[in-house]
Scaffold this active site. Structure first.
Site, mmCIF file in Angstrom:
data_model
loop_
_atom_site.group_PDB
_atom_site.id
_atom_site.type_symbol
_atom_site.label_atom_id
_atom_site.label_comp_id
_atom_site.label_asym_id
_atom_site.label_seq_id
_atom_site.Cartn_x
_atom_site.Cartn_y
_atom_site.Cartn_z
ATOM 1 N N ILE A 132 30.281 46.748 37.018
ATOM 2 C CA ILE A 132 30.235 45.316 36.696
ATOM 3 C C ILE A 132 31.528 44.787 37.302
ATOM 4 O O ILE A 132 32.601 45.000 36.760
ATOM 5 C CB ILE A 132 30.172 45.059 35.178
ATOM 6 C CG1 ILE A 132 28.907 45.677 34.579
ATOM 7 C CG2 ILE A 132 30.231 43.552 34.895
ATOM 8 C CD1 ILE A 132 28.833 45.614 33.059
ATOM 9 N N PRO A 133 31.463 44.132 38.459
ATOM 10 C CA PRO A 133 32.634 43.915 39.304
ATOM 11 C C PRO A 133 33.579 42.802 38.864
ATOM 12 O O PRO A 133 33.782 41.808 39.571
ATOM 13 C CB PRO A 133 32.001 43.605 40.662
ATOM 14 C CG PRO A 133 30.722 42.921 40.313
ATOM 15 C CD PRO A 133 30.232 43.627 39.077
ATOM 16 N N CYS A 134 34.210 42.983 37.718
ATOM 17 C CA CYS A 134 35.126 41.967 37.200
ATOM 18 C C CYS A 134 36.325 41.759 38.122
ATOM 19 O O CYS A 134 36.975 40.710 38.058
ATOM 20 C CB CYS A 134 35.561 42.297 35.774
ATOM 21 S SG CYS A 134 36.304 43.927 35.593
ATOM 22 N N HIS A 135 36.605 42.723 39.004
ATOM 23 C CA HIS A 135 37.702 42.549 39.960
ATOM 24 C C HIS A 135 37.393 41.434 40.959
ATOM 25 O O HIS A 135 38.292 40.939 41.621
ATOM 26 C CB HIS A 135 37.991 43.862 40.691
ATOM 27 C CG HIS A 135 36.872 44.357 41.540
ATOM 28 N ND1 HIS A 135 35.740 44.952 41.007
ATOM 29 C CD2 HIS A 135 36.688 44.333 42.891
ATOM 30 C CE1 HIS A 135 34.924 45.279 41.989
ATOM 31 N NE2 HIS A 135 35.463 44.909 43.141
#
Length: 184
Positions: A132-135
């Site tokens: 889950i690409p919160c970056h």
């Protein structure tokens, strides 16, 4: 939940899974004991990955080696995750490799730009960073904003750099080949 550690070019990761899917991912930056402590909370135990989890581990290793990886098809177990957070994560999963969005943009998609702080809290609580690409979520000025993983914003910048994203560029500019206007 079952857990295991694995090495990549970025360092040691930890992963946790259930029969429903991936439930935790711990980014590099901790020693092995701290990594295991974070993963093993709530009674998680060491396990041997089956084929589906082994495939996710291979994808994470490929990502760490700089290869383009699409994690969106990975089965996730978000049991116990607040409904708002799940909605924010579902939207974020549409942001692909080398793309970014902002806390405000996600908040607008969720119905109200005033939810920007709530989106930030959801990203900070993300149990499965990278997948889950919160970056890929930036502040409105294109700066990195916060990052709760080990290494903080510097780790976020390294992950974005792997994807060819220069923090400080306005979200969406990279898709059109524009340079960061502040850097020239």
């Amino acid at each position: 939940m079952r857990i295991t550690l694995f090495d990549t070019e970025l360092g040691a990761f930890g992963i946790g899974w259930t029969d429903a899917g991936i439930a935790r991912l711990q980014l590099p930056g901790l020693d092995e004991a701290a990594l295991l402590t974070r993963l093993a909370r709530d009674g998680a135990v060491a396990g041997q990955p089956g084929a589906a989890v082994a495939d996710v581990i291979a994808q994470v290793k490929a990502y760490a080696a700089g290869k383009v990886v699409d994690f969106s098809p990975v089965a996730l177990d978000l049991g116990g995750v607040a409904a708002f957070h799940r909605r924010a994560y579902a939207l974020l999963l549409q942001t692909g490799w080398g793309e970014t969005t902002t806390y405000g943009a996600l908040a607008r998609q969720l119905g109200d730009v005033g939810l920007s702080r709530a989106v930030g809290q959801a990203m900070g609580a993300n149990p499965i960073p990278l997948i889950i690409p919160c970056h890929r979520v930036l502040a409105c000025n294109g700066k990195p904003g916060g990052f709760s993983a080990p290494g903080g914003a510097e780790a976020k910048l390294r992950m974005l750099a792997l994807e060819g994203v220069a923090a400080g560029a306005h979200p969406g500019q990279l898709a059109f080949g524009f340079q960061d206007l502040e850097r020239g």
